[in-house]
Design a protein around this motif. Structure first.
Motif, PDB file in Angstrom:
ATOM      1  N   ALA A 138      27.037  -8.931  14.531  1.00  0.00           N
ATOM      2  CA  ALA A 138      28.088  -7.984  14.943  1.00  0.00           C
ATOM      3  C   ALA A 138      28.421  -8.195  16.422  1.00  0.00           C
ATOM      4  O   ALA A 138      29.595  -8.203  16.822  1.00  0.00           O
ATOM      5  CB  ALA A 138      27.628  -6.546  14.688  1.00  0.00           C
ATOM      6  N   SER A 168      28.123   0.628  19.965  1.00  0.00           N
ATOM      7  CA  SER A 168      27.119   0.629  18.914  1.00  0.00           C
ATOM      8  C   SER A 168      26.243   1.866  18.951  1.00  0.00           C
ATOM      9  O   SER A 168      26.017   2.474  20.004  1.00  0.00           O
ATOM     10  CB  SER A 168      26.243  -0.622  19.006  1.00  0.00           C
ATOM     11  N   PHE A 225      29.915  -0.530  15.900  1.00  0.00           N
ATOM     12  CA  PHE A 225      28.825  -1.017  15.046  1.00  0.00           C
ATOM     13  C   PHE A 225      27.846   0.124  14.780  1.00  0.00           C
ATOM     14  O   PHE A 225      27.314   0.719  15.714  1.00  0.00           O
ATOM     15  CB  PHE A 225      28.100  -2.191  15.716  1.00  0.00           C
TER      16      PHE A 225
END
Ligand code: ATP
Length: 269
Positions: free
Chosen positions: A67, A80, A114
């Motif tokens: 990612a 994230s 993410f």
């Protein structure tokens, strides 16, 4: 505002070259990279924009790394959070954290969100002890509504990772949500050799080091294990004041790691 910001925002310098093996996964994600590099090119023609991608595979196989590499390749900010963090600290803030996260990512679009350990919030609803209206379910509902609420031109791609796709609420997998799955499997010996190669790039290796032999002798190890193996070998070599890392150091590091793996297996029986 819901107190401390829990997600992190970073500029990723990871590229696909840092991700060893996983050729198919990288291939599938190339389209996302191209979209993020030049979103207008796609939306202008009314093309359907990829929205949610679920990375599926066992722990330590490189899902997070992958990612980050998509963000690095595309040159876009990477937001994230681990889904367990949405809910672990205070009750009643999970949903607002989800909102904050999506809002920030949209402001900096094109961007990537993410969500690691998606199953922590994404388990099928109605299976918790809270009886249908607990913290986790509210957080999940918020996540679903954020995914649905994107305007069709939003230049945000949401990636998430899980090793338990079987427990996910099927609502997460519907079209427009995490409707693409990319498999991130445990490496075979060839991929293990490539992973070892990536992680020894900065390590002075003795002539006798044969990464293929190590790769063949480490079945079941994932990328994270192999990274530890290299690190352990460097520590053993340093302890012996060796000028470089030799095959004996790699072998001993391997044995030590395999012992750890076996001990874990015994303890979990
Ligand atoms: P988890 O499910 O535990 O979050 P993950 O699949 O997200 O695991 P990562 O966090 O991406 O795994 O991997 C941990 C570390 O292991 C990476 O930072 C990287 O250094 C190394 N690694 C794992 N897979 C690979 C790979 N395919 N190529 C190179 N390095 C790897």
């Amino acid at each position: 505002k819901s107190g401390a910001r829990l997600y992190s925002r970073e500029t990723s310098s990871v590229t696909f070259a840092d991700v060893a093996g996983l050729e198919e996964a990288k291939q599938e994600l190339t389209e996302i990279v191209e979209f993020l590099r030049n979103p207008k090119k796609f939306t202008r023609l009314g093309g359907k924009v990829p929205r949610g991608v679920l990375l599926v595979g066992p722990p330590g196989t490189g899902k997070t790394l992958l990612a980050r590499a998509v963000a690095g390749e595309a040159g876009v900010p990477f937001y994230s959070i681990s889904a367990s963090q949405f809910i672990e600290m205070f009750v009643g803030v999970g949903a607002s954290r989800v909102r904050d996260l999506f809002e920030s990512a949209k402001k900096s679009a094109p961007s990537i969100i993410f969500i690691d350990e998606l199953d922590a919030v994404g388990r099928a609803r109605g299976t918790g002890l809270g009886g249908g209206n607990d913290e986790r379910e509210q957080t999940l509902n918020q996540l679903l509504s954020e995914l649905d609420g994107f305007d069709p031109h939003a230049e945000v791609v949401v990636m998430s990772a899980t090793n338990r796709p079987d427990v996910l609420d099927t609502a997460l997998l519907r079209p427009g949500r995490f409707d693409r799955q990319v498999v991130v499997d445990r490496p075979d010996w060839r991929a293990r050799e490539q992973i070892l190669r990536v992680h020894t790039r900065q390590v002075p290796l003795a002539e006798d080091v044969d990464l293929m032999v190590i790769a063949r002798g480490t079945p079941g190890m994932c990328g994270a294990d192999l990274e530890s193996l290299v690190n352990e070998a460097a520590l053993i070599a340093a302890r012996e004041n060796s000028p470089n890392v030799a095959m004996t150091h790699m072998e001993r590091a391997k044995d030590r790691l395999l012992m750890g793996v076996e001990r874990k297996l015994v303890l979990s029986e």
